[in-house]
Design an enzyme around this catalytic site. Structure first.
Site, PDB file in Angstrom:
ATOM      1  N   CYS A  88      32.972  42.363  41.730  1.00  0.00           N
ATOM      2  CA  CYS A  88      33.861  41.273  42.131  1.00  0.00           C
ATOM      3  C   CYS A  88      33.128  40.509  43.232  1.00  0.00           C
ATOM      4  O   CYS A  88      32.812  41.082  44.276  1.00  0.00           O
ATOM      5  CB  CYS A  88      35.172  41.863  42.641  1.00  0.00           C
ATOM      6  N   CYS A  95      38.311  30.026  51.927  1.00  0.00           N
ATOM      7  CA  CYS A  95      38.845  29.338  50.750  1.00  0.00           C
ATOM      8  C   CYS A  95      39.763  28.224  51.231  1.00  0.00           C
ATOM      9  O   CYS A  95      40.491  28.390  52.212  1.00  0.00           O
ATOM     10  CB  CYS A  95      39.640  30.313  49.877  1.00  0.00           C
ATOM     11  N   GLY A 150      37.135  32.832  47.861  1.00  0.00           N
ATOM     12  CA  GLY A 150      36.803  31.470  47.437  1.00  0.00           C
ATOM     13  C   GLY A 150      37.374  31.054  46.105  1.00  0.00           C
ATOM     14  O   GLY A 150      37.842  31.870  45.318  1.00  0.00           O
ATOM     15  N   GLU A 151      37.361  29.751  45.878  1.00  0.00           N
ATOM     16  CA  GLU A 151      37.795  29.167  44.613  1.00  0.00           C
ATOM     17  C   GLU A 151      36.522  28.734  43.874  1.00  0.00           C
ATOM     18  O   GLU A 151      35.889  27.731  44.242  1.00  0.00           O
ATOM     19  CB  GLU A 151      38.727  27.982  44.881  1.00  0.00           C
ATOM     20  N   SER A 184      37.681  32.924  37.733  1.00  0.00           N
ATOM     21  CA  SER A 184      39.112  32.882  38.031  1.00  0.00           C
ATOM     22  C   SER A 184      39.415  31.647  38.876  1.00  0.00           C
ATOM     23  O   SER A 184      38.735  31.378  39.858  1.00  0.00           O
ATOM     24  CB  SER A 184      39.488  34.154  38.797  1.00  0.00           C
ATOM     25  N   SER A 207      45.078  31.700  37.742  1.00  0.00           N
ATOM     26  CA  SER A 207      46.036  32.324  38.660  1.00  0.00           C
ATOM     27  C   SER A 207      47.333  31.534  38.616  1.00  0.00           C
ATOM     28  O   SER A 207      47.500  30.560  39.339  1.00  0.00           O
ATOM     29  CB  SER A 207      45.458  32.336  40.076  1.00  0.00           C
ATOM     30  N   LEU A 208      48.248  31.967  37.766  1.00  0.00           N
ATOM     31  CA  LEU A 208      49.475  31.200  37.561  1.00  0.00           C
ATOM     32  C   LEU A 208      50.540  31.597  38.598  1.00  0.00           C
ATOM     33  O   LEU A 208      51.038  30.754  39.329  1.00  0.00           O
ATOM     34  CB  LEU A 208      49.982  31.414  36.132  1.00  0.00           C
ATOM     35  N   HIS A 209      50.908  32.844  38.630  1.00  0.00           N
ATOM     36  CA  HIS A 209      51.825  33.425  39.618  1.00  0.00           C
ATOM     37  C   HIS A 209      53.266  32.920  39.550  1.00  0.00           C
ATOM     38  O   HIS A 209      54.137  33.485  40.235  1.00  0.00           O
ATOM     39  CB  HIS A 209      51.299  33.262  41.051  1.00  0.00           C
ATOM     40  N   ASN A 283      49.181  42.927  46.908  1.00  0.00           N
ATOM     41  CA  ASN A 283      48.668  43.676  48.061  1.00  0.00           C
ATOM     42  C   ASN A 283      49.126  42.922  49.287  1.00  0.00           C
ATOM     43  O   ASN A 283      48.549  41.891  49.607  1.00  0.00           O
ATOM     44  CB  ASN A 283      47.140  43.693  48.060  1.00  0.00           C
ATOM     45  N   CYS A 326      42.461  43.091  45.568  1.00  0.00           N
ATOM     46  CA  CYS A 326      42.643  41.645  45.360  1.00  0.00           C
ATOM     47  C   CYS A 326      43.308  40.969  46.534  1.00  0.00           C
ATOM     48  O   CYS A 326      44.336  41.423  47.006  1.00  0.00           O
ATOM     49  CB  CYS A 326      43.529  41.347  44.168  1.00  0.00           C
TER      50      CYS A 326
HETATM   51  N1  SAH Z   1      40.419  31.404  43.854  1.00  0.00           N
HETATM   52  C1  SAH Z   1      40.409  32.206  42.642  1.00  0.00           C
HETATM   53  C2  SAH Z   1      39.955  33.637  42.907  1.00  0.00           C
HETATM   54  C3  SAH Z   1      40.909  34.324  43.831  1.00  0.00           C
HETATM   55  S1  SAH Z   1      41.024  36.082  43.900  1.00  0.00           S
HETATM   56  C4  SAH Z   1      41.793  32.233  42.049  1.00  0.00           C
HETATM   57  O1  SAH Z   1      42.729  31.889  42.747  1.00  0.00           O
HETATM   58  O2  SAH Z   1      41.933  32.581  40.879  1.00  0.00           O
HETATM   59  C5  SAH Z   1      41.543  36.629  42.341  1.00  0.00           C
HETATM   60  C6  SAH Z   1      43.043  36.842  42.136  1.00  0.00           C
HETATM   61  O3  SAH Z   1      43.653  37.627  43.154  1.00  0.00           O
HETATM   62  C7  SAH Z   1      43.809  35.541  42.083  1.00  0.00           C
HETATM   63  O4  SAH Z   1      44.647  35.572  40.976  1.00  0.00           O
HETATM   64  C8  SAH Z   1      44.587  35.577  43.364  1.00  0.00           C
HETATM   65  O5  SAH Z   1      45.746  34.776  43.304  1.00  0.00           O
HETATM   66  C9  SAH Z   1      44.912  37.047  43.466  1.00  0.00           C
HETATM   67  N2  SAH Z   1      45.384  37.448  44.786  1.00  0.00           N
HETATM   68  C10 SAH Z   1      45.105  36.875  45.967  1.00  0.00           C
HETATM   69  N3  SAH Z   1      45.740  37.506  46.964  1.00  0.00           N
HETATM   70  C11 SAH Z   1      46.414  38.530  46.404  1.00  0.00           C
HETATM   71  C12 SAH Z   1      47.247  39.558  46.940  1.00  0.00           C
HETATM   72  N4  SAH Z   1      47.479  39.643  48.233  1.00  0.00           N
HETATM   73  N5  SAH Z   1      47.769  40.443  46.072  1.00  0.00           N
HETATM   74  C13 SAH Z   1      47.515  40.354  44.751  1.00  0.00           C
HETATM   75  N6  SAH Z   1      46.740  39.411  44.193  1.00  0.00           N
HETATM   76  C14 SAH Z   1      46.195  38.505  45.019  1.00  0.00           C
END
Ligand code: SAH
Length: 339
Positions: A88, A95, A150-151, A184, A207-209, A283, A326
């Site tokens: 990873c 970011c 980072g993005e 990602s 990363s939809l969420h 997390n 993560c």
């Molecule tokens: N900028 C990229 C990579 C980020 S890290 C992106 O947003 O996709 C990879 C994944 O971890 C992303 O889906 C991000 O939203 C998620 N993430 C970030 N913080 C987190 C946390 N505290 N708990 C769970 N997932 C998290």
């Protein structure tokens, strides 16, 4: 070339770097001793130095804190599973996307990483594995995910150049398979479209969420610019062109985005698509008001997606006890002065 050497010397050094994972220039015995220092110094300068490695999961997970030449701190995580090893990596120091649940998002962007700084994180992991430093004996990196700090699509050119180094065969790269590299993104639509045109079959993770704009505007602030529907349209186009299944990342946040109706809404958006949902138990970051979903809410969410034919898995939380899971890669625990 600038160093006054013939081109095959660069090829030799590439083979040492990508093929033999060599970092000791004195071992590069096919290069004349008097030229080694000058060549290796010019072509393979030290870019990132290890501040420390922290291992957990009985040595199968290693987090590395790196310092750049300018003092910038970034982190990478190596995770060994039966049959695969995933690195990873970070694409930026900090970011700029400001997702409120992510540790890295709280500090803002420091700078983009260079192509070589990104590649070095993977090569260093490959080196530790080859040398048997990781529990389980000598091995190889099989997967790379741009899910560190980072993005990646906000550092587009450098990340794409790094991806090419990862997938090109030796001596030009590490020779990883394209599909085993995952980029990602928060959903930068123009960059997703650009990636679609690259002729690369890397895995795209979005990363939809949240399935609804109202909530996603708050969890992934860039949603105010590119809405859920636009992000998913770009993702489906990516799947059409590359034939690759898109991964949808969804952090499970208790009472925030884990409601049964949101699972149903998500299923409606994804049903029938070349897609896979990756649920990530949140997390919680220090000081955060949010918590992970309850096991009950999580299983109900999974059940509703699966019932509607949407492939879904729950991500494990490797590295949790070393803040390597993560969203926890913030490197806040070491100031630039600390050794
Ligand atoms: N900028 C990229 C990579 C980020 S890290 C992106 O947003 O996709 C990879 C994944 O971890 C992303 O889906 C991000 O939203 C998620 N993430 C970030 N913080 C987190 C946390 N505290 N708990 C769970 N997932 C998290």
């Amino acid at each position: 070339m600038e160093l006054g050497e013939r081109p095959f010397r660069a090829d030799q050094l590439s083979r040492h770097y990508f093929g033999r994972l060599e970092d000791d220039i004195d071992q590069m015995t096919d290069v004349p001793a008097e030229a080694r220092q000058r060549l290796a110094g010019g072509l393979l300068p030290p870019l990132l130095t290890v501040v420390r490695n922290v291992d957990c999961d009985d040595g199968a997970t290693r987090k590395t804190l790196w310092r750049g030449a300018d003092g910038t701190l970034v982190e990478s995580v190596l995770m060994r599973y039966p049959g695969r090893v995933t690195m990873c990596v970070s694409s930026q120091a900090g970011c700029g996307m400001a997702c409120p649940f992510c540790a890295t998002g709280q500090g803002g962007l420091t700078r983009n990483l260079s192509t070589a700084e990104i590649v070095e994180q993977v090569v260093a992991g490959a080196r530790s594995l080859a040398r048997g430093e990781i529990a389980g004996g000598p091995g190889r990196v099989s997967n790379v995910v741009f899910m560190g700090m980072g993005e990646p699509l906000a550092n587009y050119n450098r990340v794409l150049a790094a991806v090419r180094r990862l997938v090109d065969p030796v001596p030009d790269g590490l020779g990883l398979s394209q599909r085993s590299v995952t980029v990602s993104t928060v959903g930068l639509v123009p960059a997703i479209r650009r990636l679609t045109g690259e002729g690369l079959a890397v895995t795209l993770a979005v990363s939809l969420h949240a399935p609804d704009d109202e909530l996603r505007d708050t969890l992934v602030p860039v949603n105010t610019r590119w809405k859920v529907a636009e992000v998913l349209d770009a993702a489906w186009e990516y799947a059409d062109v590359t034939g690759r299944r898109v991964s949808i990342e969804y952090a499970m946040i208790r009472d925030v985005n884990d409601h049964p109706w949101r699972a149903d809404m998500l299923a409606r958006l994804l049903r029938g698509r070349l897609v896979h949902v990756n649920l990530i138990p949140l997390n919680p970051t220090p000081g955060s008001k949010w918590d992970a979903s309850t096991p009950q809410a999580q299983s109900e969410f999974v059940r509703r997606l699966v019932e509607r034919g949407v492939a879904t898995t729950v991500r494990d939380t490797r590295g949790k006890e070393i803040a390597g899971a993560c969203g926890q890669l913030a490197a806040v625990d070491a100031g630039p002065g600390e050794a």
